[in-house]
Design an enzyme around this catalytic site. Structure first.
Site, PDB file in Angstrom:
ATOM      1  N   HIS A  59     100.771  39.099  31.041  1.00 51.36           N
ATOM      2  CA  HIS A  59      99.715  38.018  31.546  1.00 51.36           C
ATOM      3  C   HIS A  59     100.810  36.778  31.906  1.00 51.36           C
ATOM      4  O   HIS A  59     101.873  36.789  31.740  1.00 51.36           O
ATOM      5  CB  HIS A  59      98.703  37.363  30.326  1.00 51.36           C
ATOM      6  CG  HIS A  59      97.503  36.555  30.830  1.00 51.36           C
ATOM      7  ND1 HIS A  59      97.065  36.589  31.766  1.00 51.36           N
ATOM      8  CD2 HIS A  59      97.265  35.464  30.027  1.00 51.36           C
ATOM      9  CE1 HIS A  59      96.074  35.664  31.999  1.00 51.36           C
ATOM     10  NE2 HIS A  59      96.187  35.107  31.110  1.00 51.36           N
TER      11      HIS A  59
ATOM     12  N   ASP B  68      91.010  28.531  26.113  1.00 50.80           N
ATOM     13  CA  ASP B  68      90.070  29.307  26.151  1.00 50.80           C
ATOM     14  C   ASP B  68      89.972  30.350  25.172  1.00 50.80           C
ATOM     15  O   ASP B  68      88.920  30.917  24.926  1.00 50.80           O
ATOM     16  CB  ASP B  68      89.531  29.845  27.770  1.00 50.80           C
ATOM     17  CG  ASP B  68      90.375  30.602  28.156  1.00 50.80           C
ATOM     18  OD1 ASP B  68      91.637  30.445  28.076  1.00 50.80           O
ATOM     19  OD2 ASP B  68      89.794  31.725  28.783  1.00 50.80           O
ATOM     20  N   HIS B  69      91.069  30.565  24.519  1.00 46.29           N
ATOM     21  CA  HIS B  69      90.876  31.567  23.498  1.00 46.29           C
ATOM     22  C   HIS B  69      91.437  30.837  22.090  1.00 46.29           C
ATOM     23  O   HIS B  69      91.457  31.544  21.019  1.00 46.29           O
ATOM     24  CB  HIS B  69      92.161  32.826  23.777  1.00 46.29           C
ATOM     25  CG  HIS B  69      91.659  33.542  24.919  1.00 46.29           C
ATOM     26  ND1 HIS B  69      91.269  34.888  25.048  1.00 46.29           N
ATOM     27  CD2 HIS B  69      91.743  33.263  26.375  1.00 46.29           C
ATOM     28  CE1 HIS B  69      90.946  35.113  26.170  1.00 46.29           C
ATOM     29  NE2 HIS B  69      91.215  34.306  26.826  1.00 46.29           N
TER      30      HIS B  69
ATOM     31  N   HIS C 159      84.816  38.724  29.474  1.00 49.82           N
ATOM     32  CA  HIS C 159      85.632  37.650  30.029  1.00 49.82           C
ATOM     33  C   HIS C 159      85.439  37.267  31.363  1.00 49.82           C
ATOM     34  O   HIS C 159      86.338  37.484  32.161  1.00 49.82           O
ATOM     35  CB  HIS C 159      87.164  37.833  29.590  1.00 49.82           C
ATOM     36  CG  HIS C 159      88.365  36.709  29.993  1.00 49.82           C
ATOM     37  ND1 HIS C 159      88.847  36.740  31.214  1.00 49.82           N
ATOM     38  CD2 HIS C 159      88.590  36.022  28.898  1.00 49.82           C
ATOM     39  CE1 HIS C 159      89.760  35.665  30.945  1.00 49.82           C
ATOM     40  NE2 HIS C 159      89.707  35.283  29.691  1.00 49.82           N
TER      41      HIS C 159
ATOM     42  N   HIS D 238      96.244  30.383  25.648  1.00 53.56           N
ATOM     43  CA  HIS D 238      95.415  29.605  26.479  1.00 53.56           C
ATOM     44  C   HIS D 238      94.474  29.088  25.606  1.00 53.56           C
ATOM     45  O   HIS D 238      93.531  29.574  24.793  1.00 53.56           O
ATOM     46  CB  HIS D 238      95.046  30.746  27.556  1.00 53.56           C
ATOM     47  CG  HIS D 238      96.138  30.596  28.437  1.00 53.56           C
ATOM     48  ND1 HIS D 238      96.311  31.862  29.692  1.00 53.56           N
ATOM     49  CD2 HIS D 238      97.238  29.856  28.828  1.00 53.56           C
ATOM     50  CE1 HIS D 238      97.319  31.630  30.213  1.00 53.56           C
ATOM     51  NE2 HIS D 238      97.926  30.500  29.697  1.00 53.56           N
TER      52      HIS D 238
END
Lengths: 325, 325
Positions: free
Chosen positions: B142, B67-68, B271, B65
């Protein structure tokens, strides 16, 4: 009117004072605005302005180098997470579009709005034409295909013939406003027709915004009729001479001499090497540019805001971009 | 010893207080350090610490993802422009490696150092084993494959038998130091042998650092012998219940109850959803976690620094990450 908000003014790498390249362009035609380049961290910079991702009409990317486009996926992802549904145009080189495709496929990126690609190298004129705003692309010279953008904004105003109105005996007041708005009015038993006293005037302003470029003379035609040129001045002529032609950037001297030759009345320099991280370094660039150019000259800082009014006058707004509360 | 510097603690989107996810992990074994996740703007955050891109040994990415991982290309490009030559390991899911390949191809990215890929999902144990540091991966649950990392650091110390030395009549001083360093020493006509008084002791500490995860119980085995668990707590249980199972994140309650059950002595939550942007919101998360867990509990902020010493004691350093002058 045209408002330019600098979101990043550093070349290659971010510094603690300057982010990598991005510039927001607003017009009075609605709330829509445009981004020119979107270096990494552009979405972070936008959080310090009043610009909303919901009203972003198009993203223009001058060339594929990372300091001009690595902020694209995160900005689009955040717009999606904020619930944006409105389609967005991406005016960019084809490899940037391919990269966005790869990013969607590899990183599980699913946008809830449509992004359509307009090839910046297509040669189409203009690339964007809506609501009184026309965007054109102009080929530059860099290590990869690079383009400048011209932004033309047309403002239509209804101008009253004040002398004729006074001659007709009508004193300034609400009836003048009605005539200006196209209404015929009755005055002392006479019918005064709007068409006899009001004429529509169109004013056009042009800004030219360069991408990375080693040969500013390529913008001679684009700068015809422009009130402002925004262009990279990565370093001084002495440093450019030392670096050699490989990086394919411009010096402050080259850009300023060009602006003088084509008589563009305002020049905003940006995209400074990290070596110019203090006031002394910036003064070197400014002094070099000033030695060549007698017009309105600025060295952009992050969050600087410039307004080009309908009469073509450029003003730097006091202070930085208005912060969100 | 293990030092954790939080560079981003926000979930999904950056806020004005928190960047998207990244965590720097340092050990005493040389200057080398590791990044766990590299959200957009990580290189900007690093400019506010003393960590150098030249000494970055590996980048670990827990899942694909944005944002990582969207900070990866810019960070690598900047390391290259700063003249880095040392090879770098990228411990990441295969699609991140594919994305980096596409990024190189599409954006004219030419790195002057080698990047080699280690598949985080390979099942190899450990994924990294060098200079007393072992990194392992642990599968999570996830929307896309996601992994936690375990970091084991072994510290070897030479311990002197002080009682035996005193019994031998040798007073504390330079000769003790010589014995500790492996030298045999002569004292009052006798030869005292280092091997008789010094013994090597190995101490091992473990930190477990989660990626995005809906089922913290998957870390039960990884947490065995760990002194600290760093894990997402995206929202409270009430908000998780309302959001439903789709996002596949954890609540503060779930993580804290797990940490209590497996008796991990320290828990650092991170997070956080942007909804917890103020002290009141964070207090909600903390209160919920505290209701479940009696160990050392922290909610990470950007630039918080935690040190896990060789005895396994975790301390939050006073103030924020030391700023560069």
């Amino acid at each position: 009117m045209l408002t330019l908000t600098f979101l990043g003014t550093s070349s290659g790498v971010p510094t603690r004072q300057r982010n990598v390249t991005s510039l927001a362009v607003q017009t009075v035609a609605g709330h829509d605005w445009f981004l020119v380049d979107v270096g990494e961290g552009t979405q972070h910079q936008l959080q310090h302005t009043r610009l909303s991702l919901h009203e972003l009409a198009a993203i223009c990317i001058t060339h594929v180098h990372g300091d001009h486009c690595y902020g694209l996926p995160g900005l689009l992802a955040s717009a999606g997470m904020a619930g944006r549904k409105k389609p967005l145009k991406l005016i960019a080189p084809l490899p940037v579009w391919d990269w966005l495709d790869a990013t969607r496929a590899c990183t599980d990126l699913h946008l809830p709005f449509e992004v359509t690609h307009v090839d910046i190298a297509s040669g189409a004129t203009p690339l964007w034409d809506a609501a009184g705003v026309r965007i054109g692309a102009h080929a530059l010279s860099h290590r990869v295909p690079s383009h400048a953008l011209s932004v033309d904004v047309e403002t239509r105003r209804i101008k009253l013939d004040a002398d004729a109105l006074r001659a007709a005996g009508l004193p300034a007041g609400p009836l003048w406003k009605a005539l200006q708005e196209g209404q015929d009015v009755s005055f002392e038993g006479r019918m005064l027709r709007s068409a006899d006293f009001a004429t529509q005037q169109a004013q056009q302003v042009r800004a030219v915004i360069g991408g990375d470029n080693a040969d500013v003379s390529l913008l001679a035609e684009a700068c015809h009729g422009a009130q402002v040129l925004v262009h990279e001045a990565t370093y001084t002529q002495a440093v450019l001479d030392k670096a050699g032609p490989g990086p394919m950037h411009s010096s402050a001297k080259q850009v300023a001499a060009f602006a003088q030759a084509v008589a563009v009345p305002n020049l905003v320099l940006t995209h400074f090497s990290a070596r110019y991280h203090n006031a002394e370094g910036l003064m070197e660039l400014e002094t070099e540019a000033r030695s060549q150019y007698s017009g309105g000259l600025w060295l952009a800082n992050d969050f600087d805001v410039f307004e080009l009014d309908a009469d073509g006058v450029l003003n730097k707004k006091q202070g930085k971009a208005e912060q969100k509360k």
